[in-house]
Scaffold this active site. Structure first.
Site, short mmCIF file in Angstrom:
data_model
loop_
_atom_site.label_atom_id
_atom_site.label_comp_id
_atom_site.label_asym_id
_atom_site.label_seq_id
_atom_site.Cartn_x
_atom_site.Cartn_y
_atom_site.Cartn_z
N GLY A 12 2.37 -0.48 -1.38
CA GLY A 12 1.19 -0.33 -0.21
C GLY A 12 0.62 -1.68 -0.02
N ASP A 13 -0.32 -1.55 1.23
CA ASP A 13 -1.04 -2.91 1.15
C ASP A 13 -0.32 -4.07 1.66
OD1 ASP A 13 -3.27 -1.05 0.87
OD2 ASP A 13 -3.45 -1.51 -1.15
N LYS A 16 0.71 -3.74 6.81
CA LYS A 16 1.46 -3.04 7.83
C LYS A 16 0.49 -2.72 9.10
CE LYS A 16 1.47 0.28 4.94
NZ LYS A 16 1.31 -0.18 3.70
N LYS A 18 -1.69 -4.93 10.21
CA LYS A 18 -1.63 -6.18 11.04
C LYS A 18 -0.49 -6.29 11.94
CE LYS A 18 -0.72 -10.88 11.02
NZ LYS A 18 -0.94 -12.24 10.73
N GLY A 40 -5.26 2.36 4.15
CA GLY A 40 -6.06 1.52 4.68
C GLY A 40 -5.45 0.55 5.41
N HIS A 41 -5.40 0.40 6.57
CA HIS A 41 -4.76 -0.54 7.32
C HIS A 41 -5.57 -1.55 8.00
CE1 HIS A 41 -0.81 2.17 7.47
NE2 HIS A 41 -1.51 1.94 6.26
N THR A 129 -6.47 8.08 -4.43
CA THR A 129 -7.37 7.33 -3.75
C THR A 129 -8.69 8.54 -3.37
OG1 THR A 129 -6.40 8.11 -1.69
CG2 THR A 129 -6.06 6.08 -2.32
N GLN A 222 1.40 3.61 2.93
CA GLN A 222 1.73 3.38 1.61
C GLN A 222 3.03 2.68 1.41
OE1 GLN A 222 1.08 7.50 2.37
NE2 GLN A 222 -0.80 6.25 2.32
N ALA A 297 -8.75 -2.07 0.79
CA ALA A 297 -9.24 -2.08 2.11
C ALA A 297 -10.43 -0.71 2.23
CB ALA A 297 -8.20 -1.89 3.06
N THR A 299 -11.34 1.42 -0.73
CA THR A 299 -12.25 1.73 -1.90
C THR A 299 -12.89 0.69 -2.50
OG1 THR A 299 -10.17 1.55 -3.36
CG2 THR A 299 -10.56 3.83 -2.64
N ARG A 301 -11.30 -1.25 -4.59
CA ARG A 301 -10.79 -1.43 -5.94
C ARG A 301 -9.88 -2.54 -6.10
NH1 ARG A 301 -7.38 3.89 -7.45
NH2 ARG A 301 -6.88 3.79 -5.29
N ARG A 303 -6.88 -4.87 -6.67
CA ARG A 303 -5.20 -4.65 -6.89
C ARG A 303 -4.95 -5.42 -7.82
NH1 ARG A 303 -5.11 -5.64 -0.38
NH2 ARG A 303 -5.87 -3.76 0.53
N SER A 409 3.77 -14.03 8.07
CA SER A 409 2.54 -14.04 8.41
C SER A 409 1.89 -14.97 7.47
CB SER A 409 1.94 -12.51 8.14
OG SER A 409 0.64 -12.45 8.20
P1 GDP Z 1 -1.63 -2.36 5.00
O1 GDP Z 1 -2.38 -1.19 3.97
O2 GDP Z 1 -0.34 -2.27 4.71
O3 GDP Z 1 -1.96 -2.02 6.57
O4 GDP Z 1 -2.24 -3.56 4.31
P2 GDP Z 1 -4.16 -3.71 3.94
O5 GDP Z 1 -4.67 -3.66 5.25
O6 GDP Z 1 -4.48 -2.58 2.91
O7 GDP Z 1 -3.94 -4.97 3.11
C1 GDP Z 1 -3.56 -6.19 3.69
C2 GDP Z 1 -4.65 -7.37 3.54
O8 GDP Z 1 -4.04 -8.67 3.75
C3 GDP Z 1 -5.80 -7.07 4.52
O9 GDP Z 1 -7.11 -7.47 4.03
C4 GDP Z 1 -5.32 -8.09 5.76
O10 GDP Z 1 -6.37 -8.45 6.25
C5 GDP Z 1 -4.97 -9.23 4.81
N1 GDP Z 1 -3.59 -10.05 5.52
C6 GDP Z 1 -2.46 -9.33 6.14
N2 GDP Z 1 -1.63 -10.63 6.45
C7 GDP Z 1 -1.95 -11.41 5.82
C8 GDP Z 1 -1.71 -12.79 5.63
O11 GDP Z 1 -0.55 -13.24 6.14
N3 GDP Z 1 -2.22 -13.63 4.89
C9 GDP Z 1 -3.61 -13.29 4.31
N4 GDP Z 1 -4.03 -14.19 3.69
N5 GDP Z 1 -4.07 -12.19 4.42
C10 GDP Z 1 -3.43 -11.24 5.15
P1 IMO Z 2 -1.55 2.10 2.55
O1 IMO Z 2 -1.07 2.79 3.74
C1 IMO Z 2 -1.82 1.34 -1.69
C2 IMO Z 2 -1.64 5.04 -4.25
C3 IMO Z 2 -3.22 5.20 -5.08
C4 IMO Z 2 -2.32 5.77 -6.12
C5 IMO Z 2 -1.16 6.76 -5.58
C6 IMO Z 2 -1.69 8.12 -5.21
O2 IMO Z 2 -2.94 1.13 2.89
O3 IMO Z 2 -0.62 0.93 2.08
P2 IMO Z 2 -2.83 9.38 -3.36
O4 IMO Z 2 -4.31 9.23 -3.03
O5 IMO Z 2 -2.25 9.18 -2.30
O6 IMO Z 2 -2.57 10.55 -3.95
O7 IMO Z 2 -2.91 8.30 -4.42
O8 IMO Z 2 -0.91 6.04 -4.45
N1 IMO Z 2 -2.05 4.61 -2.74
C7 IMO Z 2 -1.79 3.61 -2.24
N2 IMO Z 2 -2.03 2.28 -2.61
N3 IMO Z 2 -1.88 1.40 -0.51
C8 IMO Z 2 -1.95 3.00 0.06
O9 IMO Z 2 -1.80 2.84 1.69
C9 IMO Z 2 -2.08 3.85 -0.66
N4 IMO Z 2 -2.07 5.09 -0.63
C10 IMO Z 2 -2.16 5.65 -1.93
O10 IMO Z 2 -3.69 4.02 -5.27
O11 IMO Z 2 -2.11 4.92 -6.94
MG MG Z 3 -3.68 -0.59 2.74
#
Ligand code: GDP
Ligand code: IMO
Ligand code: MG
Length: 424
Positions: A12-13, A16, A18, A40-41, A129, A222, A297, A299, A301, A303, A409
Site C-alpha cells: 500500500g501507499d 496510487k 497521485k 489514504g490516497h 487502521t 491497499q 496519510a 493515521t 503512523r 511507515r 514519478s
Molecule cells: P496511495 O495510498 O498509494 O495513494 O499513496 P499515499 O498517498 O498513501 O502515499 C504516497 C505518499 O508519497 C504521499 O504523501 C504522496 O504525496 C507522496 N508521493 C507520491 N509520489 C511521490 C514521488 O514520486 N516522490 C515523492 N517524494 N513523494 C511522492
Molecule cells: P492505501 O490504499 C497501507 C494495512 C493496515 C494493516 C492492514 C489491515 O492508502 O494504500 P485494515 O484496516 O485494512 O483491516 O488493516 O492493512 N492497510 C494499509 N496500509 N496503505 C493502505 O491503503 C492500507 N489499508 C490497510 O496498516 O496493516
Molecule cells: Mg495510502
C-alpha cells in the site's frame, strides 16, 4: 472499450492516488473496487494537498464520473466528512460521484469490533487502521451485511438493529466496554446525508458505459502484499486488492480488463505489523522515512521502510498480470551512494527467487547493489534527462520483471510525472 486497472504491488501507499489523478484526463470514468476508508490516497496539485479515503482520485478532474463500486465498504460518517470537505473546495461531489447500491456499509459497531479484536490479539495484533474494515467484510461474506441500497428500504432500521445486536453479543463475550450512543446518532445523520447521492446499480452503469465506448480506470486500494489471499496473511486487509478484485468489485468480466498498471515505490514501505524481509532498522531506513515523508496519510503512523523487494514484486506482477509498471518516489534516493534491490531470498541456506508460502524469520533477503545516481531529479520532465545510473536501475527492473516501466514519478506533485517512451 476495456477497463484499465491501476493497483499497488507492495504493502500500500505506493502513490496510487497521485497517478490516478494524473491519468484521469485519459478516461471518462474512475471507479474504486475494494477497500474503504482504510485507504489514504494523496493528491498534490497547484500547491494544494488532498487526501482521499473513499472517494476515487479522479474527483478533481473536470467532468469525470467517479464511482464507488460494489466491492467497497463505505462508512457513512467518514464519507460525509470527506465529501463535505470536498464541497468546500468547490468539488461538485453530488453530481460527479455515484455509489453502488451493493456497496456494504460500515456500522458504528464494526469500528468497535475492529478495536476489540485487535485488543484481544495482544502481541499478535495486525495493526489495522481501526476503521472497521475486517468486521464489515466479515458481515458481507457471512451474509449479515447492510448495503447502501438498503438505506431506502422501510425495514432499514430493523436490519440495522439485528446486525447491531449480533455485534453486541460478540462484544459482550470479549468483555469489551464501549459507548456508541453519539457515534450511532452521527451515523444515522450521515445515512440521511447519503440519500442526496446517486445510488446506482453500478455494474449495469459500468457495462453500459463500456458498450457506449466510454473508457474506465479502476483504482485499487491497499496493495498486493495486503491481499487477503495472496498477501502476508494474516497481516493483510480483508479484501482482494489484486486485479481479479476489480472484476468482482465492479461487476466487470475478465475479458473486459485492458491494461493493468502496477505501481510500486523504488524502495518499499509497510504500516502496521507483519513480515517485511527488506526492512531497514538503520540510518538508511530512517533516511527513507524522513526524505520520503513516510508517515501514514490518514493515521500519521510512521511507515516501516526498506529496500525494493524484487521477489515480492515479481510475484505481485504475476498475480495481477501487470502490463505496465509505474515507479514512484525514486527522488527519495536521489543522493544515495548505493542502492540495493533484493533479488532473491535465502531460506534455510537455499537461494530462491520464488515467493514462499510464508514470509517468516527464516526468509533472509539477498541483494544486488547499484550505484546511486546522485542527481536531483525532482525538476526533470523528460527521460532524456535521466542519469545513466538511474537508467541502469530501471532497465534492471524491466529486464527482471519482463514488464516495461511506463511512468516514473519524481515528486509528489501532479507535474512531477514523467511518461516513458516504449523502451522495447
Ligand atoms: P496511495 O495510498 O498509494 O495513494 O499513496 P499515499 O498517498 O498513501 O502515499 C504516497 C505518499 O508519497 C504521499 O504523501 C504522496 O504525496 C507522496 N508521493 C507520491 N509520489 C511521490 C514521488 O514520486 N516522490 C515523492 N517524494 N513523494 C511522492
Ligand atoms: P492505501 O490504499 C497501507 C494495512 C493496515 C494493516 C492492514 C489491515 O492508502 O494504500 P485494515 O484496516 O485494512 O483491516 O488493516 O492493512 N492497510 C494499509 N496500509 N496503505 C493502505 O491503503 C492500507 N489499508 C490497510 O496498516 O496493516
Ligand atoms: Mg495510502
Amino acid at each position: 472499450m476495456k477497463v484499465d486497472v491501476l493497483l499497488g504491488l507492495q504493502w500500500g501507499d505506493e502513490g496510487k492516488g497521485k497517478v490516478v489523478d494524473v491519468l484521469t484526463p485519459q478516461y471518462d470514468l474512475v471507479a474504486r473496487f475494494q477497500g474503504g476508508p482504510n485507504a489514504g490516497h494523496t493528491l498534490v496539485f497547484n500547491g494544494h494537498k488532498q487526501v482521499l479515503r473513499s472517494v476515487p482520485s479522479g474527483i478533481f478532474q473536470d467532468d469525470k464520473i467517479n464511482i464507488i463500486g460494489n466491492g467497497v465498504v463505505l462508512d457513512p460518517i467518514l464519507f460525509r466528512k470527506e465529501t463535505e470537505e470536498l464541497k468546500t473546495k468547490n468539488v461538485n461531489v453530488v453530481t460527479k460521484l455515484y455509489i453502488s447500491k451493493k456497496a456494504n456499509l460500515i456500522l458504528p459497531t464494526h469500528r468497535i469490533l475492529d478495536a476489540a479484536y485487535e485488543a484481544a490479539k495482544g502481541d499478535g495484533k495486525i495493526g489495522t487502521t481501526g476503521k472497521g474494515i475486517g468486521p464489515a467484510y466479515t458481515d458481507k461474506i457471512s451474509r449479515n451485511g447492510l448495503r447502501a441500497g438498503d438505506i431506502l428500504a422501510a425495514d432499514f432500521h430493523d436490519k440495522y438493529s439485528a446486525a447491531k445486536s449480533k455485534h453486541e453479543r460478540i462484544l459482550a463475550s470479549l468483555n469489551y466496554s464501549y459507548d456508541i450512543a453519539e457515534l450511532e446518532k452521527e451515523w444515522f445523520d450521515a445515512i440521511e446525508y447519503l440519500k442526496d447521492f446517486k445510488l446506482i446499480d453500478s455494474e449495469n452503469f459500468i457495462n453500459n458505459a463500456l458498450k457506449d465506448n466510454k473508457s474506465i480506470l479502476a483504482e485499487g486500494a491497499q496493495g498486493t502484499m495486503l491481499d487477503v489471499d495472496f498477501g502476508s496473511y494474516p497481516f493483510v486487509t480483508s479484501s482482494n486488492t489484486v486485479c481479479a478484485g476489480a472484476c468482482t468489485g465492479m461487476g466487470v468480466a475478465p475479458k473486459n480488463i485492458g491494461e493493468v498498471y502496477g505501481i510500486f515505490k523504488a524502495y518499499c514501505t509497510r504500516v502496521g505489523s507483519g513480515p517485511f524481509p527488506t526492512e531497514l532498522f538503520d540510518e538508511t531506513g530512517e533516511e527513507l522515512r524522513k526524505k520520503g515523508n513516510e508517515f501514514g496519510a490518514v493515521t500519521g503512523r510512521p511507515r516501516r521502510c526498506g529496500w525494493l523487494d524484487l521477489v515480492a514484486l515479481k510475484y505481485a506482477i504475476m498475480i495481477n498480470g501487470v502490463t505496465k509498471l509505474i515507479m514512484m518516489k525514486s527522488d527519495v534516493m536521489d543522493d544515495f551512494d548505493v542502492i540495493k534491490i533484493c533479488t532473491s531470498y535465502n531460506i534455510n541456506g537455499n537461494t530462491t527467487e520464488e515467493f514462499p508460502y510464508e514470509l517468516n524469520d527464516a526468509v533472509v533477503p539477498e541483494y544486488t547493489e547499484f550505484q546511486g545516481w546522485k542527481t536531483d531529479m525532482t525538476a526533470m520532465t523528460s527521460e532524456n534527462e535521466f542519469p545513466e545510473e538511474f537508467n541502469d536501475y530501471i532497465s534492471f527492473i524491466e529486464e527482471e520483471t519482463g514488464v516495461p516501466v511506463y511512468i516514473v514519478s519524481v515528486g509528489p506533485d501532479r507535474e512531477q510525472t514523467i511518461k516513458l517512451e516504449d523502451r522495447d
